[in-house]
Design a protein around this motif. Structure first.
Motif, PDB file in Angstrom:
ATOM      1  N   LEU A 140       0.863  -1.175   0.000  1.00  0.00           N
ATOM      2  CA  LEU A 140       0.000   0.000   0.000  1.00  0.00           C
ATOM      3  C   LEU A 140       0.898   1.223   0.000  1.00  0.00           C
ATOM      4  CD1 LEU A 140      -2.665  -1.050   2.650  1.00  0.00           C
ATOM      5  CD2 LEU A 140      -2.897  -1.092   0.177  1.00  0.00           C
ATOM      6  N   VAL A 141       0.292   2.383   0.008  1.00  0.00           N
ATOM      7  CA  VAL A 141       1.073   3.610  -0.059  1.00  0.00           C
ATOM      8  C   VAL A 141       0.778   4.488   1.154  1.00  0.00           C
ATOM      9  CG1 VAL A 141       1.386   5.743  -1.346  1.00  0.00           C
ATOM     10  CG2 VAL A 141       1.216   3.577  -2.567  1.00  0.00           C
ATOM     11  N   ALA A 142       1.822   4.903   1.845  1.00  0.00           N
ATOM     12  CA  ALA A 142       1.671   5.811   2.988  1.00  0.00           C
ATOM     13  C   ALA A 142       1.912   7.239   2.514  1.00  0.00           C
ATOM     14  CB  ALA A 142       2.659   5.444   4.083  1.00  0.00           C
ATOM     15  N   PHE A 143       1.035   8.125   2.925  1.00  0.00           N
ATOM     16  CA  PHE A 143       1.137   9.528   2.525  1.00  0.00           C
ATOM     17  C   PHE A 143       1.672  10.334   3.690  1.00  0.00           C
ATOM     18  CE2 PHE A 143      -0.978  13.684   1.568  1.00  0.00           C
ATOM     19  CZ  PHE A 143      -0.226  13.967   0.426  1.00  0.00           C
ATOM     20  N   HIS A 144       2.878  10.844   3.562  1.00  0.00           N
ATOM     21  CA  HIS A 144       3.507  11.536   4.680  1.00  0.00           C
ATOM     22  C   HIS A 144       3.044  12.979   4.768  1.00  0.00           C
ATOM     23  CE1 HIS A 144       6.648   8.539   5.900  1.00  0.00           C
ATOM     24  NE2 HIS A 144       6.075   7.975   4.858  1.00  0.00           N
ATOM     25  N   PRO A 145       2.874  13.474   5.996  1.00  0.00           N
ATOM     26  CA  PRO A 145       2.426  14.862   6.150  1.00  0.00           C
ATOM     27  C   PRO A 145       3.520  15.827   5.717  1.00  0.00           C
ATOM     28  CG  PRO A 145       2.917  13.887   8.294  1.00  0.00           C
ATOM     29  CD  PRO A 145       3.060  12.798   7.293  1.00  0.00           C
ATOM     30  N   THR A 167       2.190   9.703  13.814  1.00  0.00           N
ATOM     31  CA  THR A 167       2.952  10.807  13.235  1.00  0.00           C
ATOM     32  C   THR A 167       2.209  11.480  12.090  1.00  0.00           C
ATOM     33  OG1 THR A 167       4.087   9.283  11.778  1.00  0.00           O
ATOM     34  CG2 THR A 167       5.173   9.801  13.843  1.00  0.00           C
ATOM     35  N   GLY A 168       0.968  11.081  11.865  1.00  0.00           N
ATOM     36  CA  GLY A 168       0.168  11.739  10.835  1.00  0.00           C
ATOM     37  C   GLY A 168       0.317  11.133   9.452  1.00  0.00           C
ATOM     38  N   ILE A 169       1.035  10.024   9.350  1.00  0.00           N
ATOM     39  CA  ILE A 169       1.175   9.364   8.048  1.00  0.00           C
ATOM     40  C   ILE A 169      -0.138   8.651   7.711  1.00  0.00           C
ATOM     41  CG2 ILE A 169       2.398   7.569   6.777  1.00  0.00           C
ATOM     42  CD1 ILE A 169       4.835   8.188   8.509  1.00  0.00           C
ATOM     43  N   ARG A 170      -0.675   8.935   6.519  1.00  0.00           N
ATOM     44  CA  ARG A 170      -1.949   8.329   6.123  1.00  0.00           C
ATOM     45  C   ARG A 170      -1.695   7.222   5.115  1.00  0.00           C
ATOM     46  NH1 ARG A 170      -4.089  13.983   4.628  1.00  0.00           N
ATOM     47  NH2 ARG A 170      -4.375  13.080   2.570  1.00  0.00           N
ATOM     48  N   THR A 171      -2.315   6.097   5.346  1.00  0.00           N
ATOM     49  CA  THR A 171      -2.219   4.996   4.390  1.00  0.00           C
ATOM     50  C   THR A 171      -3.622   4.640   3.946  1.00  0.00           C
ATOM     51  OG1 THR A 171      -0.299   4.194   5.588  1.00  0.00           O
ATOM     52  CG2 THR A 171      -1.293   2.686   4.008  1.00  0.00           C
ATOM     53  N   HIS A 172      -3.894   4.822   2.681  1.00  0.00           N
ATOM     54  CA  HIS A 172      -5.209   4.465   2.164  1.00  0.00           C
ATOM     55  C   HIS A 172      -5.312   2.964   2.004  1.00  0.00           C
ATOM     56  CE1 HIS A 172      -7.090   8.308   1.074  1.00  0.00           C
ATOM     57  NE2 HIS A 172      -5.854   8.734   1.083  1.00  0.00           N
ATOM     58  N   ILE A 173      -6.453   2.413   2.352  1.00  0.00           N
ATOM     59  CA  ILE A 173      -6.717   1.008   2.088  1.00  0.00           C
ATOM     60  C   ILE A 173      -7.904   0.956   1.139  1.00  0.00           C
ATOM     61  CG2 ILE A 173      -7.470  -1.182   3.084  1.00  0.00           C
ATOM     62  CD1 ILE A 173      -5.955  -0.519   5.551  1.00  0.00           C
TER      63      ILE A 173
END
Lengths: 95, 314
Positions: free
Chosen positions: A86-91, B43-49
């Motif tokens: 999957l892909v993590a979107f960093h702030p 830490t605010g890292i978003r991972t879409h599933i």
């Protein structure tokens, strides 16, 4: 099937990619090639990407049905969930 | 939907066979952002599933799920399973079962009719071992024959992978006490049960109404999962156990098992086969599907074409 997306790439790389692939939107290249050709194209991207970044995705026989690889720095980073990527979107980093 | 309303209409489920198998989420706050299912870590890292692209999502200790996220999973027809250590099931939701009264009634009638039940158990035997069950045996006798064959299969497969195998044993209270092959098996069967429950619900049946198994919330799930167990998760578990024995694992045992399982599920086309095999075994009971009573009230409005499987809402 393979898709390459480049961001902030030098024009010579974009021109090179357009030799083999169809640029369907700015920086988005699509085509169908064998694994060997795909890897050759990707080596060219790696060599010429400079300060930009790129991602390649291709159809693969796994659970997701595709794999992808990245180069350069981007806020989106691949993460491994027990073998499923999957892909993590960093702030945004604060200065 | 009127043009003035914000957002899009809710996502409708896609068929199980078009989905990826399952994913484990270990930590983070699960929420909905811009209508998408997202895991946000400290830490605010978003991972879409891509929630609707999975058959089920296994939530491990360390996750918190918002109301909106559960609602979204339900709309997308994706089962959420809360699991403890090693995939021990705690609670499942997200794809509410019981969406099809006709199928539930049929399943219940089949389970209550002794002759039909025996036929179904015989069919399960056939699906499982690839040969018809011996004639003139009761359900109880068949269970005995099956037990012996299963123990033999475990031994045979363990030998194939060069493992020392005593018996299938595990302690739900003290998980780490089990030997490595048993630990791998527990982790692997947890994956299979999650997928099987999803299929049972998606097909519109009740997980609790079993034929060979009874008395558990997942009796029917165990019935169905047993058919595929030795083809998918047992080899996956033993393969991992063999590698773990030689200390050749780069990751934790559970993570390696899941990788191996996902690979097996894909190679055996499990998601495509689950629902047809459920229909197949229930049809063996040879009872007609019940018609609605003549004096019952029919739906007041027509639903659109279903987008997912029969048991999916929407």
């Amino acid at each position: 099937m393979l898709v390459i997306v480049v961001e902030n790439a030098p024009p010579r790389l974009r021109g090179r990619l357009a030799v083999w692939l169809l640029e369907i939107r700015a920086g988005v290249y699509v085509g169908t090639y064998s694994r060997r050709t795909r890897e050759r194209i990707w080596t060219e991207v790696l060599a010429a990407i400079g300060d930009g970044n790129a991602v390649i995705a291709w159809a693969a026989p796994n659970d997701a049905g595709f794999s992808f690889d990245t180069c350069g720095v981007n806020r989106r980073v691949p993460v491994d969930f027990d073998g499923f990527h999957l892909v993590a979107f960093h702030p945004q980093e604060r200065d | 939907m009127s043009a003035s309303m914000p957002g899009l209409s809710p996502p409708r489920p896609i068929p199980l066979k078009d989905r990826s198998s399952l994913i484990f989420v270990e930590r983070g706050q699960i929420d909905v952002l811009d209508g998408a299912f997202v895991v946000v870590d400290a830490t605010g890292i978003r991972t879409h599933i891509p929630v609707g692209g999975f058959a089920c999502i296994m939530l491990e200790p360390g996750t918190r799920v918002s109301h909106a996220a559960v609602a979204l999973a339900a709309r997308a027809g994706t089962l959420l399973v809360w699991v403890g250590e090693a995939g021990v099931r705690l609670y499942a939701s997200g794809q509410p079962g019981g969406a099809r009264a006709d199928r539930l009634l049929w399943q219940a009638r089949l389970a209550l009719d002794e002759a039909a039940r025996l036929k179904i158990v015989r069919k399960m035997f056939e699906l499982r071992f690839g040969e018809p069950a011996p004639e003139r045996r009761s359900v109880d006798q068949l269970r005995g024959i099956e037990g012996v064959r299963v123990r033999k299969t475990y031994e045979l497969m363990a030998r194939q992978y060069g493992l020392t195998w005593n018996r299938r044993a595990y302690d739900r209270m003290d998980w780490s006490a089990a030997d490595i092959p048993n630990r791998c098996l527990s982790a692997a069967t947890a994956c299979l049960y999650g997928l099987t429950e999803t299929a049972v619900l998606a097909a519109g049946y009740a997980p609790a109404i079993g034929f060979l198994h009874t008395g558990k919330p997942l009796s029917f799930v165990y019935d169905v999962a047993d058919i595929f167990k030795f083809e998918t998760v047992v080899p996956a578990a033993f393969k991992t156990a063999a590698r773990a024995g030689g200390d050749r694992l780069e990751r934790s045992i559970e993570s390696s098992v899941r990788r191996e399982c996902r690979d097996m599920f894909r190679r055996t086309n499990l998601l495509e086969r689950l629902i047809p095999s459920i229909e197949d075994m229930l049809s063996a009971g040879d009872l007609p599907r019940p018609d609605p009573p003549v004096d019952a009230q029919l739906p007041a409005f027509e639903d659109g074409e279903p987008s997912g499987d029969a048991g999916h809402r929407g």
